[in-house]
Design a protein around this motif. Structure first.
Motif, mmCIF file in Angstrom:
data_model
loop_
_atom_site.group_PDB
_atom_site.id
_atom_site.type_symbol
_atom_site.label_atom_id
_atom_site.label_comp_id
_atom_site.label_asym_id
_atom_site.label_seq_id
_atom_site.Cartn_x
_atom_site.Cartn_y
_atom_site.Cartn_z
ATOM 1 N N GLY A 251 3.291 8.339 -40.276
ATOM 2 C CA GLY A 251 2.822 9.789 -39.280
ATOM 3 C C GLY A 251 1.779 8.857 -38.194
ATOM 4 O O GLY A 251 2.116 7.901 -37.771
ATOM 5 N N ASN A 252 0.841 9.662 -38.057
ATOM 6 C CA ASN A 252 0.803 10.800 -37.717
ATOM 7 C C ASN A 252 0.018 11.484 -36.998
ATOM 8 O O ASN A 252 -1.222 12.244 -36.367
ATOM 9 C CB ASN A 252 -0.766 10.932 -39.023
ATOM 10 N N LEU A 253 0.826 11.304 -35.893
ATOM 11 C CA LEU A 253 0.787 11.592 -34.348
ATOM 12 C C LEU A 253 0.688 13.715 -34.571
ATOM 13 O O LEU A 253 1.699 13.239 -35.027
ATOM 14 C CB LEU A 253 1.633 10.729 -33.017
ATOM 15 N N ASN A 254 -0.077 14.078 -33.722
ATOM 16 C CA ASN A 254 0.288 15.118 -33.738
ATOM 17 C C ASN A 254 0.925 16.239 -32.768
ATOM 18 O O ASN A 254 1.238 15.810 -31.590
ATOM 19 C CB ASN A 254 -1.094 15.733 -32.996
ATOM 20 N N GLY A 255 2.443 16.332 -33.604
ATOM 21 C CA GLY A 255 3.102 17.164 -33.176
ATOM 22 C C GLY A 255 3.250 18.093 -32.164
ATOM 23 O O GLY A 255 4.034 18.703 -31.417
ATOM 24 N N ILE A 256 2.066 19.082 -32.711
ATOM 25 C CA ILE A 256 1.870 20.832 -32.043
ATOM 26 C C ILE A 256 1.513 19.604 -29.994
ATOM 27 O O ILE A 256 1.933 20.514 -29.187
ATOM 28 C CB ILE A 256 1.281 20.940 -32.418
ATOM 29 N N GLU A 257 0.037 18.821 -30.786
ATOM 30 C CA GLU A 257 -0.310 18.857 -29.261
ATOM 31 C C GLU A 257 0.591 17.971 -29.090
ATOM 32 O O GLU A 257 0.027 17.733 -27.099
ATOM 33 C CB GLU A 257 -1.785 17.489 -30.223
ATOM 34 N N ALA B 90 4.018 30.976 -31.439
ATOM 35 C CA ALA B 90 3.088 31.316 -31.122
ATOM 36 C C ALA B 90 2.970 31.097 -29.292
ATOM 37 O O ALA B 90 1.518 31.910 -29.014
ATOM 38 C CB ALA B 90 2.356 29.601 -31.255
ATOM 39 N N LEU B 91 4.152 30.504 -28.467
ATOM 40 C CA LEU B 91 4.363 30.494 -27.558
ATOM 41 C C LEU B 91 4.290 31.290 -27.105
ATOM 42 O O LEU B 91 4.462 32.353 -25.507
ATOM 43 C CB LEU B 91 4.925 29.716 -27.395
ATOM 44 N N ALA B 92 5.050 32.824 -27.622
ATOM 45 C CA ALA B 92 5.734 33.875 -27.577
ATOM 46 C C ALA B 92 4.190 34.649 -27.173
ATOM 47 O O ALA B 92 4.456 36.056 -26.495
ATOM 48 C CB ALA B 92 6.749 34.197 -28.900
ATOM 49 N N VAL B 93 2.935 34.654 -27.414
ATOM 50 C CA VAL B 93 2.300 35.025 -27.123
ATOM 51 C C VAL B 93 2.110 35.263 -25.899
ATOM 52 O O VAL B 93 1.116 35.894 -24.880
ATOM 53 C CB VAL B 93 0.491 34.495 -28.340
ATOM 54 N N ASP C 299 -3.585 22.733 -31.561
ATOM 55 C CA ASP C 299 -3.294 22.632 -30.820
ATOM 56 C C ASP C 299 -4.970 23.496 -30.275
ATOM 57 O O ASP C 299 -4.607 24.673 -29.458
ATOM 58 C CB ASP C 299 -2.167 22.597 -29.725
ATOM 59 N N PRO C 300 -5.746 22.689 -29.858
ATOM 60 C CA PRO C 300 -7.200 24.266 -29.689
ATOM 61 C C PRO C 300 -7.129 24.407 -28.719
ATOM 62 O O PRO C 300 -7.776 25.318 -28.277
ATOM 63 C CB PRO C 300 -8.148 23.186 -30.440
ATOM 64 N N ASN C 301 -6.298 23.961 -28.018
ATOM 65 C CA ASN C 301 -6.552 24.329 -26.281
ATOM 66 C C ASN C 301 -5.234 25.536 -26.501
ATOM 67 O O ASN C 301 -5.063 26.578 -25.343
ATOM 68 C CB ASN C 301 -5.935 23.356 -25.596
ATOM 69 N N TRP D 247 -9.850 33.182 -30.821
ATOM 70 C CA TRP D 247 -8.639 32.505 -32.014
ATOM 71 C C TRP D 247 -9.710 32.446 -33.097
ATOM 72 O O TRP D 247 -10.815 31.724 -33.044
ATOM 73 C CB TRP D 247 -8.429 31.366 -30.951
ATOM 74 N N GLY D 248 -9.002 31.657 -34.347
ATOM 75 C CA GLY D 248 -9.645 31.794 -34.870
ATOM 76 C C GLY D 248 -9.059 31.077 -35.789
ATOM 77 O O GLY D 248 -7.658 30.611 -35.994
ATOM 78 N N TYR D 249 -9.865 29.707 -36.609
ATOM 79 C CA TYR D 249 -9.556 28.534 -37.462
ATOM 80 C C TYR D 249 -9.094 29.091 -38.706
ATOM 81 O O TYR D 249 -8.121 28.887 -39.089
ATOM 82 C CB TYR D 249 -10.197 27.679 -37.768
#
Ligand code: B12
Lengths: 352, 222
Positions: A278-284, B163-166, B193-195, B205-207
């Motif tokens: 892991g654990n690289l953040n794929g979304i970011e 999420a990107l479609a938002v 991705d908190p940004n 947004w909410g966690y």
């Protein structure tokens, strides 16, 4: 620093607790395949040649160590007669649940692998990779018997089933376990060197520990007994540290760690009994620059690379197709630059 | 938060209810709620007992101490009990006319568990949430928002693609002069991705599901 090992030797050495020549990496860019080859998602996932070709191309481009025949999770429920929905801008998803009510479980049979085109394609990809990339480590993938029902039934109804109809739940696990072991063994026979057991439901992010002991972990134990090869537990970025010792006891050679957890703590929890992946953040990652990518890789190697036992990977096992090429290339560069053993630079004071 | 007339927050058994919910002890949950309802108004029971319990459960999930299955089951149980003890729907316990019109959907996707958990939480917190369903396209949602006069739109996503479609949704709302509609997002991609919520033009947004209560309460007060 000429590579002393092939990719296959490097990965095998990490999975058997030895120190390789450099930290191995798995850049899981299957979803980049269609763009790499200039075809649609639909066409790509319909062709074993294209999927194998994209694995070979990514290995050539990024010089990573592991190739995979994994197409998409929903392929396994196709074997049960379920539809898959394809998108041009993202991974395919399972369509409407094949089990329209829990009572359908009573009539559910274990599907035959020969009858499912998507799985046969997966075996074909595996055979092509074995023939054309003999130096690479080939990873087959199965969805765990206790995670598959989220697609077969829907998530809400599966949770209701677990809590309210334990008998039907047990029956569903039984069918899925037989299917899962057969699918894993067919991939091993076709040339896979290890099986990634995708089991996010056996993460404490999703289920409480006591319930897991009775359900997911018990099911994993039975399934592993029937799989004739090396297994890695991949929790799709659900929390693994609380169950790492359980998976070690079940005999896995490695566990996937998600971006929410500290890869150094996971390595410590594994106590050298299995590798961490892991654990690289794929979304970011989509928003990283090559410099940021290098920093993350360096930090991860510093935290988990010491003494072997570590494979660089994203925290899920699939890099979203939105992640740009230069970022993936930078991850690879960073592993080649910072991943050679001995990792003497990790003893130096950290750069700011 | 409204004034608590007869009891202080400490006096309502928040921890006790949380423990009974997590151990799925239906009878204990019912007993605690009945006792609270006998000595406080329904609004107090909601604001000083039910909402704090849901918040603690949400925080526990965020901290990795409570699993999603428990969050889901606790939500189901609290919803049933609130309906039974305080009268269904819980939203009628408040002066709901004063509330903005709230709706929730899953955009371009069929993953509905997030929507279910979040809307249950909002409902037991006293908000009425119109369910716009799963697999909705951007154009469908724009149309529904206009036709139904939605003021707060919650969007749950699981896939990054959704999420990107938002981003397309917020742009289309602006083009249709609907940019007064507050878009609140949540789901796995926003947690990793908190940004991302800003990038797609959401207002908040909410966690976790209980953060949805905080966000929506603040918007309703504004
Ligand atoms: C369990 C799981 C699986 C299981 C079941 C998936 C399912 N639901 O169908 C299996 C193994 C089948 C699976 C497969 C796949 N998965 Co998966 N999976 C997960 C995991 C671990 C949990 C997902 C889940 O359902 N959670 C339950 C929901 C309810 O949680 P949630 O959305 O976060 O919601 C909570 C909060 O976010 C909040 N919330 C939700 N909505 C809203 C809305 C508002 C307004 C607010 C305020 C709050 C809020 O409240 C909820 C409760 O607190 C996540 C990683 C993770 N740790 O989250 C990956 C993840 C969702 N999977 C992912 C992917 C890609 C896939 C696959 C497409 C892989 C593939 N190529 O086949 C498939 C798709 C399967 C399908 N349905 O066809 C990605 C998605 C992101 C992306 N890269 O696009 C994730 C995030 C992993 C990652 N880190 O990249 N997966």
């Amino acid at each position: 620093m000429t590579p002393a090992m092939t990719s296959l030797q490097r990965v095998a050495s990490v999975l058997s607790g030895e120190v390789p020549d450099r930290v191995p990496m798995f850049l899981s860019t299957g979803l980049h395949g269609p763009a790499m080859l200039g075809v649609s998602m639909r066409e790509y996932f319909g062709s074993a040649e294209l999927m194998a070709q994209s694995q070979l191309l990514k290995r050539e481009t990024y010089r990573d160590d592991i190739v995979t025949s994994f197409a998409y999770a929903a392929a396994e429920v196709e074997a049960f007669g379920q539809e898959t929905v394809f998108y041009e801008n993202g991974p395919p998803n399972a369509g409407r649940p094949v089990l329209s009510s829990p009572s359908d479980i009573e009539k559910l049979d274990v599907p035959r692998l020969e009858d499912c085109e998507a799985l046969q394609r997966g075996l074909e990809v595996t055979r092509m990779l074995a023939a054309q990339a003999p130096d690479a480590a080939i990873l087959g993938i199965v969805i765990a018997p206790n995670s598959l029902p989220v697609m077969q039934l829907g998530f809400e109804r599966y949770l209701d089933l677990i809590y309210e109809q334990p008998d039907l739940h047990a029956r569903l696990l039984e069918v899925n376990e037989e299917f899962c072991a057969a699918w894993a063994n067919a991939q091993l026979e076709a040339g896979a060197h290890a099986i990634g057991f995708f089991d996010p439901l056996s993460s404490t992010t999703i289920m409480p520990r006591d319930l897991l002991e009775r359900t997911g972990l018990a099911s994993a134990r039975r399934t592993f007994c029937a799989i004739d090869g090396t297994v890695l537990a991949l929790l799709a970025s659900g929390a693994v540290i609380p169950v790492i010792r359980d998976f070690v006891e079940l005999g896995v050679a490695g566990v996937g760690v998600g971006p929410d957890e500290d890869i150094g703590l996971a390595k410590a929890a594994a106590k050298e009994s299995c590798a961490v992946i892991g654990n690289l953040n794929g979304i970011e990652m989509r928003t990283w620059t090559p410099e940021i990518a290098e920093k993350h890789v360096k930090n991860a190697i510093a935290a988990a690379g010491g003494g072997g036992g570590y494979i660089v990977c994203d925290g899920h096992g699939e890099i979203p197709h939105e992640v740009p090429h230069d970022v993936i290339a930078a991850i690879s560069e960073a592993v080649h630059r910072w991943g050679h053993y001995p990792l003497s630079w990790t003893d130096l004071p950290a750069e700011l | 938060m409204p004034q608590v007339e007869s009891q202080t927050v400490e006096e309502l058994p928040v921890e006790e209810l949380k423990a009974s919910l997590l151990s799925l002890d239906r009878l204990a949950v019912r007993r605690t709620m009945l006792a609270a309802a006998a000595s406080s108004t329904p609004v107090t029971v909601i604001d000083s007992l039910v909402v704090p319990v849901l918040e603690r459960i949400g925080q526990g999930w965020q901290a990795g101490e409570i699993s999603l299955a428990e969050v889901y089951m606790a939500g189901r149980l609290v919803e049933e009990t609130v309906d039974e003890v305080l009268g269904a729907p819980a939203a009628s316990a408040r002066a709901s006319a004063a509330h903005p019109k709230i709706a929730m959907c899953v955009l371009e996707d069929s993953h509905g568990l997030g929507k279910r958990i979040v809307s249950t939480c909002l409902r037991v917190a006293g908000f009425e949430v119109l369910d716009l369903g799963l697999r909705r396209t951007v154009e469908d949602i724009v149309e529904e928002v206009r036709a139904k006069g939605i003021e707060i739109l919650l969007v749950s996503t699981l896939m990054l693609r959704a999420a990107l479609a938002v981003g397309t949704l917020t742009r289309r709302l602006a083009e249709e002069d609907l940019d007064h509609v507050k878009v609140v997002v949540g789901g796995a991609p926003f947690r990793y991705d908190p940004n991302l919520w800003r990038e797609v033009g959401a207002h908040a947004w909410g966690y976790s599901a209980s953060e949805a209560i905080e966000v929506v309460s603040a918007m309703a007060r504004a």
